[in-house]
Design a protein around this motif. Sequence first.
Motif, PDB file in Angstrom:
ATOM      1  N   UNK A   1       0.856  -1.293   0.142  1.00  0.00           N
ATOM      2  CA  UNK A   1       0.127  -0.107  -0.103  1.00  0.00           C
ATOM      3  C   UNK A   1       0.852   1.057  -0.050  1.00  0.00           C
ATOM      4  N   UNK A   2       0.590   2.120  -0.787  1.00  0.00           N
ATOM      5  CA  UNK A   2       0.952   3.368  -1.002  1.00  0.00           C
ATOM      6  C   UNK A   2       0.548   4.498   0.367  1.00  0.00           C
ATOM      7  N   UNK A   3       1.431   4.463   1.486  1.00  0.00           N
ATOM      8  CA  UNK A   3       0.679   5.271   2.505  1.00  0.00           C
ATOM      9  C   UNK A   3       1.384   6.462   2.539  1.00  0.00           C
ATOM     10  N   UNK A   4       0.921   7.334   3.273  1.00  0.00           N
ATOM     11  CA  UNK A   4       1.674   8.707   3.613  1.00  0.00           C
ATOM     12  C   UNK A   4       3.202   8.528   3.970  1.00  0.00           C
ATOM     13  N   UNK A   5       3.109   7.528   4.902  1.00  0.00           N
ATOM     14  CA  UNK A   5       4.769   7.167   5.338  1.00  0.00           C
ATOM     15  C   UNK A   5       5.496   6.591   4.210  1.00  0.00           C
ATOM     16  N   UNK A   6       4.939   5.786   3.494  1.00  0.00           N
ATOM     17  CA  UNK A   6       5.608   5.197   2.373  1.00  0.00           C
ATOM     18  C   UNK A   6       6.064   6.146   1.327  1.00  0.00           C
ATOM     19  N   UNK A   7       5.262   7.106   1.107  1.00  0.00           N
ATOM     20  CA  UNK A   7       5.401   8.229   0.217  1.00  0.00           C
ATOM     21  C   UNK A   7       6.453   9.132   0.634  1.00  0.00           C
ATOM     22  N   UNK A   8       6.339   9.681   1.915  1.00  0.00           N
ATOM     23  CA  UNK A   8       7.425  10.481   2.527  1.00  0.00           C
ATOM     24  C   UNK A   8       8.743   9.812   2.482  1.00  0.00           C
ATOM     25  N   UNK A   9       8.856   8.530   2.679  1.00  0.00           N
ATOM     26  CA  UNK A   9      10.284   7.725   2.701  1.00  0.00           C
ATOM     27  C   UNK A   9      10.697   7.907   1.397  1.00  0.00           C
ATOM     28  N   UNK A  10       9.599   7.317   0.455  1.00  0.00           N
ATOM     29  CA  UNK A  10      10.145   7.415  -1.169  1.00  0.00           C
ATOM     30  C   UNK A  10      10.853   8.842  -1.661  1.00  0.00           C
ATOM     31  N   UNK A  11      10.165   9.939  -0.962  1.00  0.00           N
ATOM     32  CA  UNK A  11      10.513  11.016  -1.606  1.00  0.00           C
ATOM     33  C   UNK A  11      11.894  11.605  -0.876  1.00  0.00           C
ATOM     34  N   UNK A  12      11.962  11.225   0.544  1.00  0.00           N
ATOM     35  CA  UNK A  12      13.330  11.406   1.178  1.00  0.00           C
ATOM     36  C   UNK A  12      14.374  10.702   0.513  1.00  0.00           C
ATOM     37  N   UNK A  13      14.086   9.332   0.156  1.00  0.00           N
ATOM     38  CA  UNK A  13      15.229   8.753  -0.389  1.00  0.00           C
ATOM     39  C   UNK A  13      15.443   9.126  -1.951  1.00  0.00           C
ATOM     40  N   UNK A  14      14.576   9.565  -2.522  1.00  0.00           N
ATOM     41  CA  UNK A  14      14.821  10.449  -3.911  1.00  0.00           C
ATOM     42  C   UNK A  14      15.779  11.650  -3.607  1.00  0.00           C
ATOM     43  N   UNK A  15      15.519  12.343  -2.504  1.00  0.00           N
ATOM     44  CA  UNK A  15      16.002  13.564  -2.377  1.00  0.00           C
ATOM     45  C   UNK A  15      17.610  13.198  -1.644  1.00  0.00           C
ATOM     46  N   UNK A  16      17.753  12.284  -0.955  1.00  0.00           N
ATOM     47  CA  UNK A  16      19.077  11.850  -0.456  1.00  0.00           C
ATOM     48  C   UNK A  16      19.987  11.296  -1.562  1.00  0.00           C
TER      49      UNK A  16
END
Length: 148
Positions: A114-129
């Motif tokens: 599931x694409x939850x808010x936490x999953x999306x936030x971690x995905x964006x943080x990983x992309x930024x990192x």
Amino acid sequence: MPVLYPPSDYDTHGNLKTPLLFWCTLLLQARTWFVLVLAAASRQQGDAILGVFYPDRDNFWFGLLPGVPAALAFMISGRRHLYPRVWAAVRWVLIAAQLVLLTWQLLLLWQGEDLTGVTLLLLLADLFALWWLATSRRLRDYFIINRE
């Protein structure tokens, strides 16, 4: 090497001080280790904490792997001037670990997680990192050791 940064950005050895985003990136990469320490510290609720963040225990064990380079980078960062060649390679190892984390997250999403808010936030943080590790001039210069 020409001076590109203010004198206050250098330590007593003439090397750049650690950027704050570097510590944040290490924490992001070692997030499973952080959850493990949190679960171990709260003994009675440790299993429940692990269940909230990692319902599938296989994902938990795999999640520990990308945190190993981050932990090693944290440990040698204070003595980076003693191991300049190893330290220069650490940036590339961290970039590879970040790629593994990002690929793993995308694979889990593709498999139906599931694409939850936490999953999306971690995905964006990983992309930024990943973007920051690969493109930051300041970070690249941080991994260059002054051999004076």
